[in-house]
Design an enzyme around this catalytic site. Structure first.
Site, PDB file in Angstrom:
ATOM      1  CD  GLU A   1      72.118   4.469  45.388  1.00 30.17           C
ATOM      2  OE1 GLU A   1      71.367   4.457  46.376  1.00 30.17           O
ATOM      3  OE2 GLU A   1      71.784   4.939  44.283  1.00 30.17           O
ATOM      4  NE  ARG A   2      74.629   3.163  41.435  1.00 35.74           N
ATOM      5  CZ  ARG A   2      73.949   2.381  40.628  1.00 35.74           C
ATOM      6  NH1 ARG A   2      74.340   1.139  40.401  1.00 35.74           N
ATOM      7  NH2 ARG A   2      72.850   2.806  40.063  1.00 35.74           N
TER       8      ARG A   2
ATOM      9  CG  ASN B   1      69.195   7.849  46.153  1.00 33.95           C
ATOM     10  OD1 ASN B   1      68.916   8.958  45.702  1.00 33.95           O
ATOM     11  ND2 ASN B   1      69.762   6.904  45.417  1.00 33.95           N
TER      12      ASN B   1
ATOM     13  CE  LYS C   1      69.250  11.400  43.709  1.00 34.02           C
ATOM     14  NZ  LYS C   1      69.874  10.082  43.427  1.00 34.02           N
TER      15      LYS C   1
ATOM     16  CD  GLU D   1      69.527   9.363  39.696  1.00 37.30           C
ATOM     17  OE1 GLU D   1      69.916   9.041  40.817  1.00 37.30           O
ATOM     18  OE2 GLU D   1      70.189   9.167  38.653  1.00 37.30           O
TER      19      GLU D   1
ATOM     20  NE  ARG E   1      71.330  12.404  33.411  1.00 35.97           N
ATOM     21  CZ  ARG E   1      71.743  11.246  33.881  1.00 35.97           C
ATOM     22  NH1 ARG E   1      71.389  10.123  33.255  1.00 35.97           N
ATOM     23  NH2 ARG E   1      72.473  11.170  34.955  1.00 35.97           N
TER      24      ARG E   1
ATOM     25  CE  LYS F   1      76.087  12.965  40.671  1.00 41.08           C
ATOM     26  NZ  LYS F   1      75.494  11.705  40.187  1.00 41.08           N
TER      27      LYS F   1
ATOM     28  CG  ASP G   1      75.597   9.800  37.209  1.00 41.12           C
ATOM     29  OD1 ASP G   1      76.261  10.232  38.150  1.00 41.12           O
ATOM     30  OD2 ASP G   1      74.798   8.849  37.317  1.00 41.12           O
TER      31      ASP G   1
ATOM     32  CD  GLU H   1      77.913  14.643  44.201  1.00 42.04           C
ATOM     33  OE1 GLU H   1      77.118  15.591  44.366  1.00 42.04           O
ATOM     34  OE2 GLU H   1      77.557  13.453  44.123  1.00 42.04           O
TER      35      GLU H   1
ATOM     36  CD  GLU I   1      77.133   4.840  39.615  1.00 40.30           C
ATOM     37  OE1 GLU I   1      77.379   5.841  40.313  1.00 40.30           O
ATOM     38  OE2 GLU I   1      76.023   4.620  39.117  1.00 40.30           O
TER      39      GLU I   1
ATOM     40  CG  HIS J   1      74.536   6.851  30.381  1.00 42.18           C
ATOM     41  ND1 HIS J   1      73.777   5.714  30.271  1.00 42.18           N
ATOM     42  CD2 HIS J   1      74.099   7.493  31.495  1.00 42.18           C
ATOM     43  CE1 HIS J   1      72.905   5.681  31.278  1.00 42.18           C
ATOM     44  NE2 HIS J   1      73.095   6.738  32.044  1.00 42.18           N
TER      45      HIS J   1
END
Ligand code: GCV
Length: 718
Positions: free
Chosen positions: A184-185, A227, A304, A308, A353, A377, A382, A404, A410, A538
């Protein structure tokens, strides 16, 4: 990485006679290339490293010996002798326990702590020697790498008096790697974990992975994606993880696994995963016991939850502390720990958010078990090209935190864009939270010193894959490198780290270093400008995140659209997060910080539109209107990449052909894509600003509809 002796001899010979790098390189050797030093340096260094003197052995001390042997042979052109006694030019390495010589020296080893090292020039029975000493075997290995780094970066080997110990206890990579080897990413090939062939086939690459990490002091790795897949906790996969743990153990790297919260249901046959249910607690306890039978020094779980779409304790109306503590209890008797991620937000929650993680975790401060670390993070959204520091840093005095950072890019151009993330990491680490007065930097939260936590951490989402060069591009190796060096010491200068990396990876020639390091240091700001200037964030395309998508709207969740974040309208642009008129996100910071973010006259314009919605005609500090300033910054980002290309074009004499050519091509891709970002973004925002571009600035060559229609369904990393 090993080269037969005769080949090495040949290389030494050729390198001594040639000024231009003679051999193509593929980047596999990372910063551990150990290529022959130039003749003048060899004459200087060789007398200081003629022999290796070790004591009792262990797997880790053997790794140190192998590395010193390999490194010195490569650098100086001949293998040092293995000597039982000290003579002029000896390099003595070990701990007081492994080496009577080191024990006899009575060195101030308290400076090295549990994992650090001393490197000193000493006289032993009249002989000039260098000692690499530590309290632990792993400290010796770290010292061996540091010693080789001195030569690779052409530092003096005389009168050494170096003491170094890590400032952060947990220095960890997170791999977002799936069991089917997708990442992922990830933008550098497949997962390096060949799960299907493990445990029998242990790819030699795993040793080189461990060496590279140990050379930086990274001491932990979470092997699989947050995930998570519950299968990774089944015996078949535990056996495979154990095989990796066996490879990494001599290099001081502990294995962690992600734990899917619903695993008791999915692989345990239970009806619930409620953390307060006794059967669930018993299941995790038994699972932990089982894991420790496979991996006696297992580090723990990275989790996690309720983020999401991932399952978590809130599915049972329990808190994050309930969930984390249940797992912590299962691991505690084995010395394991839980790394619980604070990256939580929900589209069902109407609030901004950016505020949600703070609102969730601050009330839980003091409720986490002592073997839980909360992983936060760097920013509240993000991993955007620029984010203000996350308000959780400094806001949970009773809870140890881990930083993090994302190493994989990404949101900063995948593998092809040259973006040295050191400057981004440094910006966050140096940010002042003001939670215990001036100077309460994020770095002090992360090293545990602000609130006196012994364990705290720095975690990087890895950019490592099966690409021959590991990271997708040579310059992306620098991001792995700088992450590791900062995890060891978050106060290091990232310019110095860039210099150190470039010397080891390419060349020590000052004519190469200055332009290269300057280019690296400016590169992230260039990306910020051509993607998300002035605090915008974003704005990327949906889902795969490749390329611009400021128009992204609609779909299943508002917080996965761009319009949610830039809020452009005819009146202006930006997310009003002020306490006065907006979402009140500024109030989550200490009053001194909040006052700065709240006030357009005080805020650094790099964060302007993160916190403020401002009219298109708002006067920025340059004297230009906001609209003009946006266009100027977007355009400046592209010009910066053009300048980077030109810089690189002048550096071909210092770099081997293969790496030079790929970097040159990647910079051309970056320039093209920077232009795309600039043009698409300006075309889109102009529909709101309804203003012309400032004089001399070229309009986007295509209509907005063209950019909106571009589609990349197979972009990598999803
Ligand atoms: C692992 C972002 C990424 C996701 C990632 C998530 C996370 O949303 O796009 O791919 O999931 O962050 O950090 O958990």
């Amino acid at each position: 990485m090993r080269i037969a002796a005769f080949l090495r001899g040949l290389i030494v010979l050729l390198a001594m006679t040639a000024s231009v790098p003679a051999f193509a390189e593929d980047g596999y050797d990372l910063w551990l290339r150990y290529r022959p030093v130039e003749e003048a340096a060899r004459v200087r260094y060789q007398p200081a490293a003629t022999a290796l003197v070790s004591g009792a052995s262990s797997a880790t001390l053997d790794a140190a010996k192998t590395e010193l042997m390999h490194g010195l042979t490569g650098l100086l052109g001949s293998a040092p002798a293995l000597s039982p006694s000290v003579r002029n030019g000896a390099v003595v390495f070990g701990t007081p326990k492994s080496s009577p010589i080191i024990a006899g020296l009575k060195l101030p080893l308290e400076k090295a702590g549990d994992e650090g090292y001393l490197i000193r020039s000493v006289r032993i029975d009249g002989a000039r020697a260098t000692v690499i000493a530590a309290n632990s075997d792993i400290g010796v290995l770290y010292g061996a790498f540091a010693y080789l780094r001195l030569i690779q970066t052409r530092q003096p080997l005389e009168n050494l008096d170096i003491a170094s110990a890590p400032k952060v206890a947990l220095r960890m990579l997170n791999h977002w790697d799936n069991l089917d080897r997708t990442v992922e990413r990830g933008y550098s090939g497949q997962s390096i974990w060949d799960w299907h062939k493990l445990p029998d086939w242990k790819d030699p690459r795993y040793v080189d992975y461990a060496r590279a990490n140990a050379s930086l002091g990274i001491n932990a790795t979470t092997l699989n994606n947050v995930n998570a897949n519950a299968l990774s906790l089944t015996p078949m996969y535990l056996e495979k993880a154990a095989a990796l743990a066996d490879v990494f153990r001599p290099y001081g790297i502990k294995v962690y696994l992600t734990a899917r919260f619903s695993a008791p249901i999915e692989i345990g046959g239970l009806k619930t995963a409620d953390p307060l249910d006794p059967a669930v607690r018993a299941w995790w306890k038994a699972k932990a016991d089982e894991i420790y039978r496979y991996i006696p020094d297992f580090g723990g779980f990275t989790v996690k939850a309720n983020s999401e779409g991932q399952p978590g304790p809130q599915d049972y109306k329990r808190t994050h502390a309930d969930g984390a503590n249940m797992m912590a209890e299962a691991l505690a008797s084995h010395g394991g720990e839980v790394i619980w991620r604070a990256f939580v937000y929900s589209h069902e929650q109407p609030d901004d958010r950016a505020k949600q993680a703070y609102d969730e975790f601050v009330p839980l401060d003091g409720e986490f078990a002592s073997n839980v670390i909360v992983q936060v993070k760097n920013g509240a959204i993000d991993f955007q090209p620029r984010e203000p520091f996350h308000p959780l840093f400094g806001a949970t005095p009773k809870t140890p935190l881990a930083m993090e950072f994302q190493i994989t890019k990404e949101y900063l151009g995948f593998a092809t864009h040259l973006a040295y993330l050191g400057s981004m990491y440094e910006e966050t680490l140096k940010a002042d939270t003001w939670r215990r007065g001036k100077g309460s930097t994020v770095a002090k939260v992360i090293d545990g010193s602000l609130f006196g936590h012994k364990r705290s951490g720095m975690v990087g989402v890895a950019n490592i894959g099966t690409d021959r060069n590991w990271s997708g591009s040579d310059f992306d190796q620098a991001n792995w490198y700088v992450f590791g060096r900062l995890a060891w010491d978050p106060y290091l200068s990232t310019r110095d780290i860039a210099d150190e990396w470039a010397r080891q990876t390419f060349s020590n020639d000052p004519a190469f270093l200055k332009p290269t390091v300057d280019m690296m240091m400016g590169s992230r700001e260039a990306v910020v400008n051509y993607m998300t200037p002035l605090g915008l964030h974003h704005l990327m395309a949906r889902s795969h995140h490749y390329g611009p998508g400021p128009w992204v709207s609609g779909g299943e969740r508002a917080d996965w659209t761009s319009v949610y974040y830039h809020r452009a309208d005819k009146a202006g642009i930006g997310f009003d997060r002020t306490a006065a008129t907006g979402s009140k996100a500024t109030s989550q910071y200490a009053p001194q910080v909040a006052a700065t973010f709240e006030d357009v006259r005080k805020i650094d314009e790099k964060d302007l539109l993160w916190f403020h919605h401002l009219p298109w005609d708002y006067r920025t500090r340059s004297g230009r209107t906001l609209w003009d300033e946006l266009v100027v910054r977007y355009t400046g980002g592209v010009s910066d990449v053009t300048a980077m290309r030109n810089t690189w074009a002048g550096l071909s004499p210092y770099v081997d052909k293969e790496r030079y050519a790929q970097i040159a091509t990647f910079l051309a891709i970056q320039e093209k894509e920077a232009q795309w970002w600039r043009d698409a973004s300006i075309a889109y925002f102009q529909t709101f600003s309804e203003r012309p571009l400032p004089t001399g600035y070229a309009p986007p060559p295509k209509p907005l509809s063209y950019y909106e229609a571009l589609s990349f369904p197979e972009a990598p990393g999803i």
